[in-house]
Design an enzyme around this catalytic site. Structure first.
Site, mmCIF file in Angstrom:
data_model
loop_
_atom_site.group_PDB
_atom_site.id
_atom_site.type_symbol
_atom_site.label_atom_id
_atom_site.label_comp_id
_atom_site.label_asym_id
_atom_site.label_seq_id
_atom_site.Cartn_x
_atom_site.Cartn_y
_atom_site.Cartn_z
ATOM 1 N N THR A 40 0.838 -1.212 0.000
ATOM 2 C CA THR A 40 0.000 0.000 0.000
ATOM 3 C C THR A 40 0.871 1.261 0.000
ATOM 4 O O THR A 40 0.568 2.240 -0.687
ATOM 5 C CB THR A 40 -0.899 0.006 1.265
ATOM 6 O OG1 THR A 40 -1.665 -1.184 1.251
ATOM 7 C CG2 THR A 40 -1.817 1.209 1.311
ATOM 8 N N HIS A 43 2.070 1.901 -3.404
ATOM 9 C CA HIS A 43 1.012 2.533 -4.221
ATOM 10 C C HIS A 43 0.944 4.028 -3.940
ATOM 11 O O HIS A 43 0.813 4.841 -4.850
ATOM 12 C CB HIS A 43 -0.360 1.914 -3.923
ATOM 13 C CG HIS A 43 -0.492 0.507 -4.432
ATOM 14 N ND1 HIS A 43 -0.381 0.191 -5.764
ATOM 15 C CD2 HIS A 43 -0.734 -0.667 -3.792
ATOM 16 C CE1 HIS A 43 -0.531 -1.116 -5.923
ATOM 17 N NE2 HIS A 43 -0.739 -1.660 -4.737
ATOM 18 N N HIS A 63 1.763 2.054 8.244
ATOM 19 C CA HIS A 63 0.864 1.450 9.235
ATOM 20 C C HIS A 63 1.433 0.171 9.849
ATOM 21 O O HIS A 63 0.780 -0.455 10.673
ATOM 22 C CB HIS A 63 -0.513 1.177 8.606
ATOM 23 C CG HIS A 63 -0.431 0.336 7.366
ATOM 24 N ND1 HIS A 63 -0.199 0.867 6.127
ATOM 25 C CD2 HIS A 63 -0.515 -0.988 7.199
ATOM 26 C CE1 HIS A 63 -0.135 -0.107 5.235
ATOM 27 N NE2 HIS A 63 -0.315 -1.251 5.864
ATOM 28 N N GLU A 64 2.636 -0.226 9.455
ATOM 29 C CA GLU A 64 3.238 -1.438 10.028
ATOM 30 C C GLU A 64 4.364 -0.961 10.951
ATOM 31 O O GLU A 64 5.349 -0.402 10.474
ATOM 32 C CB GLU A 64 3.793 -2.324 8.906
ATOM 33 C CG GLU A 64 2.723 -2.699 7.884
ATOM 34 C CD GLU A 64 3.240 -3.572 6.733
ATOM 35 O OE1 GLU A 64 4.449 -3.857 6.672
ATOM 36 O OE2 GLU A 64 2.408 -3.971 5.907
ATOM 37 N N CYS A 96 -21.081 0.045 15.574
ATOM 38 C CA CYS A 96 -21.948 -0.623 14.591
ATOM 39 C C CYS A 96 -22.254 -2.045 15.075
ATOM 40 O O CYS A 96 -21.678 -2.526 16.055
ATOM 41 C CB CYS A 96 -21.284 -0.648 13.216
ATOM 42 S SG CYS A 96 -19.865 -1.748 13.097
ATOM 43 N N ILE A 175 3.247 -11.597 1.965
ATOM 44 C CA ILE A 175 2.132 -12.212 2.699
ATOM 45 C C ILE A 175 1.989 -13.681 2.327
ATOM 46 O O ILE A 175 1.825 -14.543 3.201
ATOM 47 C CB ILE A 175 0.826 -11.415 2.479
ATOM 48 C CG1 ILE A 175 1.014 -9.977 2.990
ATOM 49 C CG2 ILE A 175 -0.347 -12.096 3.181
ATOM 50 C CD1 ILE A 175 -0.185 -9.068 2.812
ATOM 51 N N ASP A 195 4.226 -18.282 -8.213
ATOM 52 C CA ASP A 195 4.552 -16.879 -8.502
ATOM 53 C C ASP A 195 5.227 -16.872 -9.863
ATOM 54 O O ASP A 195 5.370 -17.928 -10.517
ATOM 55 C CB ASP A 195 5.462 -16.271 -7.410
ATOM 56 C CG ASP A 195 5.323 -14.751 -7.322
ATOM 57 O OD1 ASP A 195 5.680 -14.064 -8.309
ATOM 58 O OD2 ASP A 195 4.853 -14.236 -6.300
ATOM 59 N N ARG A 200 11.342 -14.451 -5.027
ATOM 60 C CA ARG A 200 10.344 -14.691 -3.986
ATOM 61 C C ARG A 200 10.002 -16.172 -3.851
ATOM 62 O O ARG A 200 9.731 -16.649 -2.750
ATOM 63 C CB ARG A 200 9.104 -13.859 -4.299
ATOM 64 C CG ARG A 200 9.408 -12.392 -4.049
ATOM 65 C CD ARG A 200 8.281 -11.488 -4.342
ATOM 66 N NE ARG A 200 8.424 -10.257 -3.578
ATOM 67 C CZ ARG A 200 7.521 -9.286 -3.572
ATOM 68 N NH1 ARG A 200 6.426 -9.405 -4.287
ATOM 69 N NH2 ARG A 200 7.712 -8.218 -2.838
ATOM 70 N N LEU A 262 -7.458 -12.956 -0.350
ATOM 71 C CA LEU A 262 -6.894 -11.734 0.236
ATOM 72 C C LEU A 262 -6.487 -10.760 -0.869
ATOM 73 O O LEU A 262 -6.611 -9.557 -0.734
ATOM 74 C CB LEU A 262 -5.655 -12.076 1.082
ATOM 75 C CG LEU A 262 -4.994 -10.865 1.737
ATOM 76 C CD1 LEU A 262 -5.680 -10.528 3.056
ATOM 77 C CD2 LEU A 262 -3.503 -11.078 1.982
HETATM 78 P P1 NAD Z 1 2.658 -8.406 -3.494
HETATM 79 O O1 NAD Z 1 2.122 -7.560 -4.572
HETATM 80 O O2 NAD Z 1 4.004 -8.139 -2.938
HETATM 81 O O3 NAD Z 1 2.620 -9.942 -3.950
HETATM 82 C C1 NAD Z 1 1.850 -10.429 -4.973
HETATM 83 C C2 NAD Z 1 2.671 -11.490 -5.672
HETATM 84 O O4 NAD Z 1 1.871 -12.090 -6.697
HETATM 85 C C3 NAD Z 1 3.924 -10.936 -6.344
HETATM 86 O O5 NAD Z 1 5.099 -11.585 -5.853
HETATM 87 C C4 NAD Z 1 3.681 -11.234 -7.829
HETATM 88 O O6 NAD Z 1 4.863 -11.539 -8.533
HETATM 89 C C5 NAD Z 1 2.739 -12.438 -7.726
HETATM 90 N N1 NAD Z 1 2.048 -12.745 -8.994
HETATM 91 C C6 NAD Z 1 1.799 -11.945 -10.049
HETATM 92 N N2 NAD Z 1 1.212 -12.640 -11.042
HETATM 93 C C7 NAD Z 1 1.069 -13.910 -10.598
HETATM 94 C C8 NAD Z 1 0.529 -15.105 -11.180
HETATM 95 N N3 NAD Z 1 0.002 -15.109 -12.395
HETATM 96 N N4 NAD Z 1 0.558 -16.228 -10.428
HETATM 97 C C9 NAD Z 1 1.088 -16.231 -9.182
HETATM 98 N N5 NAD Z 1 1.614 -15.135 -8.604
HETATM 99 C C10 NAD Z 1 1.602 -13.995 -9.296
HETATM 100 O O7 NAD Z 1 1.574 -8.352 -2.338
HETATM 101 P P2 NAD Z 1 1.542 -8.728 -0.775
HETATM 102 O O8 NAD Z 1 1.932 -7.547 0.010
HETATM 103 O O9 NAD Z 1 2.205 -10.032 -0.503
HETATM 104 O O10 NAD Z 1 -0.048 -8.893 -0.657
HETATM 105 C C11 NAD Z 1 -0.706 -9.946 -1.352
HETATM 106 C C12 NAD Z 1 -2.027 -9.470 -1.911
HETATM 107 O O11 NAD Z 1 -2.929 -9.156 -0.860
HETATM 108 C C13 NAD Z 1 -1.965 -8.208 -2.781
HETATM 109 O O12 NAD Z 1 -2.907 -8.334 -3.832
HETATM 110 C C14 NAD Z 1 -2.394 -7.125 -1.819
HETATM 111 O O13 NAD Z 1 -2.947 -6.006 -2.491
HETATM 112 C C15 NAD Z 1 -3.430 -7.844 -1.031
HETATM 113 N N6 NAD Z 1 -3.699 -7.322 0.339
HETATM 114 C C16 NAD Z 1 -4.987 -7.390 0.754
HETATM 115 C C17 NAD Z 1 -5.301 -7.025 2.048
HETATM 116 C C18 NAD Z 1 -6.703 -7.168 2.525
HETATM 117 O O14 NAD Z 1 -6.989 -6.728 3.637
HETATM 118 N N7 NAD Z 1 -7.575 -7.781 1.736
HETATM 119 C C19 NAD Z 1 -4.305 -6.570 2.912
HETATM 120 C C20 NAD Z 1 -2.975 -6.528 2.454
HETATM 121 C C21 NAD Z 1 -2.688 -6.928 1.165
HETATM 122 ZN ZN ZN Z 2 -17.947 -0.482 13.635
#
Ligand code: NAD
Ligand code: ZN
Length: 342
Positions: A40, A43, A63-64, A96, A175, A195, A200, A262
């Site tokens: 984030t 971004h 935030h971490e 809520c 993650i 991946d 990674r 996620l």
């Molecule tokens: P990140 O972007 O570092 O990791 C995503 C990984 O997916 C990358 O290593 C990338 O190379 C890989 N990838 C791309 N194309 C691929 C494919 N076709 N097959 C397999 N892997 C592929 O993200 P992160 O920080 O590890 O977070 C993981 C995901 O969770 C992200 O989409 C992030 O936005 C999301 N996220 C969601 C929440 C939530 O609360 N829902 C919170 C944190 C992060």
């Molecule tokens: Zn609430």
């Protein structure tokens, strides 16, 4: 105090001198010691479409974190000065239906530290006492600074029973990599992660993956056969946000398989709905971490032998933030830590 601020509505971050935050009656003031960089934050650095819609400027981001309590508001009685604390980055309303029922991770009025309110990439951070997590000081500071994303991994991985199950994880970002170790610790049989990034995938192997496969070279089906699996994966953890990864997961699940999502998907991602229908799949969306069940589980697992430290690959002083952000954005890293001590 020094803080890493989104100062202008354009790419970049600025190290600024800003006032130490106010400590309200219900707040805790924390002297930040370590922070880790989230996707984030990248971004926000690059000022993508989401950031442009979401981030008010100027804004201290991040935030971490982990730090030490230096002051408490007058209503705060159970937090000691000098204590090592981390904290939940989702500030919820408390009023809520979900909050009142103890399902605070499902609050519809959530505001984000370092997104909607001043963040942790600073010498001091003020958060409500209900967001403070008392840390086990035996856990290394840099691991404690990753509790937010580690919590994403744990909340997602522990959504479904893993004991004796075969788990597929798509996306070996920080993650996904932590989720490998969590799934193994929780008793999964095979943990296969995909991946396209070799750096990674290698980290995922070090964290205990049964197979870490580059889907540009090896298919999930091949791996599946090689492991002698017959019916598909029992549990899927979607952690890439990539549509083709999500589709490949759906097509490799056993009948009745369960998927926790996620990864943030692109709008209008096309998936095969009828496989979900005919194979009786369950799909669960995941946002954040459970407050505070996930935080208890994280602590307990680390205390009982789980080791996620290999996910941390780079460490910088906060003044070197440009290099830290560059490394994080390059994809050739796990978690990147900023040290806020002198
Ligand atoms: P990140 O972007 O570092 O990791 C995503 C990984 O997916 C990358 O290593 C990338 O190379 C890989 N990838 C791309 N194309 C691929 C494919 N076709 N097959 C397999 N892997 C592929 O993200 P992160 O920080 O590890 O977070 C993981 C995901 O969770 C992200 O989409 C992030 O936005 C999301 N996220 C969601 C929440 C939530 O609360 N829902 C919170 C944190 C992060
Ligand atoms: Zn609430």
């Amino acid at each position: 105090m020094k803080a890493l601020v989104k100062k202008n509505r354009e790419a970049g971050l600025w190290m600024e001198e800003v006032p130490v935050p106010q400590v309200g009656k219900n707040d805790v003031l924390i002297r930040v010691k370590r922070t880790s960089i989230c996707g984030t934050d990248i971004h926000i650095y690059h000022w993508d479409e989401w950031s442009q819609k979401t981030i008010p400027v100027p804004m201290t981001i991040g935030h971490e974190f982990v730090g030490e309590v230096v002051a408490t508001g007058e209503n705060v009685h159970d937090v000691e000065i000098g204590e090592t604390v981390s904290g939940e980055g989702h500030v919820v309303c408390g009023r809520c239906r979900n909050c009142l029922a103890g399902r605070r991770h499902l609050c519809m009025n959530t505001s984000g530290v370092g997104v909607n309110r001043p963040g942790a990439f600073a010498e001091y951070l003020s958060i409500p006492v209900t967001n403070v997590w008392h840390c086990d000081p035996a856990i290394p500071l840099e691991v404690l600074s990753c509790f937010d994303p580690f919590g994403n991994a744990v909340h997602t991985a522990l959504s479904f029973d893993l004991l004796g199950e075969d788990v597929l994880i798509t996306g070996a970002g920080p993650i996904g990599i932590m989720a490998v170790a969590v799934a193994k610790h929780a008793g999964a049989r095979y943990v296969v992660i995909t991946d396209v990034n070799e750096y990674r995938l290698d980290l995922a192997r070090q964290m205990g993956a049964t197979r870490a496969i580059n889907i540009q070279k090896t298919s999930i089906e091949e791996t599946f056969r090689e492991l002698g699996m017959k019916e598909g994966f029992d549990v899927g953890l979607e952690m890439s946000g990539n549509a083709s990864a999500f589709r490949s997961m759906i097509s490799n699940m056993c009948h009745g398989g369960k998927i926790a999502v996620l990864g943030i998907q692109q709008p209008e991602t096309v998936i095969d709905w009828n496989t979900i229908v005919f194979n009786g799949l369950t799909i669960k969306g995941i946002y954040g971490r459970e407050m505070y069940e996930t935080w208890y589980k994280m602590t307990a697992m680390l205390q009982s032998g789980l080791d996620i430290s290999k996910v941390i690959t780079h460490r910088y002083h906060y003044t070197e933030f440009e290099e830290a952000f560059r490394v994080m954005a390059s994809g050739k890293s796990g978690k990147v830590i900023l040290n806020w001590e002198e």
